[in-house]
Design a protein around this motif. Structure first.
Motif, short mmCIF file in Angstrom:
data_model
loop_
_atom_site.label_atom_id
_atom_site.label_comp_id
_atom_site.label_asym_id
_atom_site.label_seq_id
_atom_site.Cartn_x
_atom_site.Cartn_y
_atom_site.Cartn_z
N GLN A 197 68.46 -1.85 15.11
CA GLN A 197 69.83 -2.34 15.17
C GLN A 197 69.94 -3.58 16.07
O GLN A 197 70.65 -4.53 15.73
N ILE A 198 69.26 -3.57 17.19
CA ILE A 198 69.28 -4.73 18.10
C ILE A 198 68.63 -5.93 17.41
O ILE A 198 69.15 -7.05 17.45
N ARG A 199 67.48 -5.71 16.75
CA ARG A 199 66.79 -6.79 16.05
C ARG A 199 67.69 -7.40 14.98
O ARG A 199 67.81 -8.62 14.86
N GLU A 200 68.35 -6.54 14.19
CA GLU A 200 69.25 -7.04 13.15
C GLU A 200 70.46 -7.76 13.74
O GLU A 200 70.90 -8.78 13.22
N ALA A 201 71.00 -7.22 14.82
CA ALA A 201 72.15 -7.86 15.47
C ALA A 201 71.76 -9.24 15.98
O ALA A 201 72.51 -10.21 15.81
N PHE A 202 70.57 -9.35 16.57
CA PHE A 202 70.13 -10.65 17.06
C PHE A 202 69.85 -11.60 15.90
O PHE A 202 70.16 -12.79 15.96
N GLN A 203 69.26 -11.07 14.85
CA GLN A 203 68.99 -11.89 13.67
C GLN A 203 70.29 -12.47 13.11
O GLN A 203 70.37 -13.65 12.78
N GLU A 204 71.33 -11.64 13.02
CA GLU A 204 72.64 -12.11 12.56
C GLU A 204 73.22 -13.14 13.53
O GLU A 204 73.83 -14.12 13.11
N TYR A 205 73.02 -12.91 14.81
CA TYR A 205 73.52 -13.80 15.86
C TYR A 205 72.92 -15.20 15.73
O TYR A 205 73.57 -16.19 16.02
#
Length: 159
Positions: A37-45
């Motif tokens: 979830q953190i990886r995806e959130a950062f990727q979206e960011y």
């Protein structure tokens, strides 16, 4: 009933923390899901960010974690100052208690506490230890993130 704390991360990622129920900390599936979830959130960011600026995005994302969770209250700082004045002098007089130097010191204290306040998330040290564990995991995931580089599309004149 045990109090529940919610540790927030950018892009809507959150973790519920129960101070004395730490079994989920040993659950590899739970921790891997959190990392995903953190990886995806950062990727979206970072969508649309030039790869040359990915380090700035990493720092800003990590700072958002602090902004979301480790707030410093100006009221709390002011109350502590007034309490200290009363303890030292036995009274408090608003008209004679604050000059510009005192206000400058209060502002400096607020900025200082804000910039170093990663450990006092709650009044419960057990909760703080768990919160710092999750913050540490999130920081590692973000710092280890390597963007996938898409080949540049040629400009019309480059064809």
């Amino acid at each position: 009933m045990t109090k529940r704390y919610i540790l927030q991360f950018p892009r809507g990622v959150a973790v519920s923390i129960f101070p004395y129920d730490t079994a989920y900390l040993n659950d590899e599936k739970f921790l891997e899901e959190f990392k995903r979830q953190i990886r995806e959130a950062f990727q979206e960011y970072t969508v649309g960010t030039n790869p040359d600026y990915i380090l700035q995005d990493k720092i800003m994302f990590i700072d958002l974690i602090r902004e979301l969770n480790f707030k410093i209250s100006s009221r709390q700082i002011l109350n502590e100052c007034i309490r200290n004045l009363v303890d030292d002098t036995g009274s408090f007089d608003i008209e004679n208690s604050f000059d510009t130097d005192d206000l400058e010191l209060l502002i400096d204290e607020g900025v200082s506490q804000y910039s170093r306040s990663w450990t006092n998330w709650s009044p419960d040290k057990h909760v703080n230890e768990i919160a710092i564990l999750f913050v540490g995991i999130a920081i590692k995931v973000v710092m280890n993130y390597i963007p996938t580089l898409e080949p540049k599309k040629p400009n019309r004149g480059d064809e």
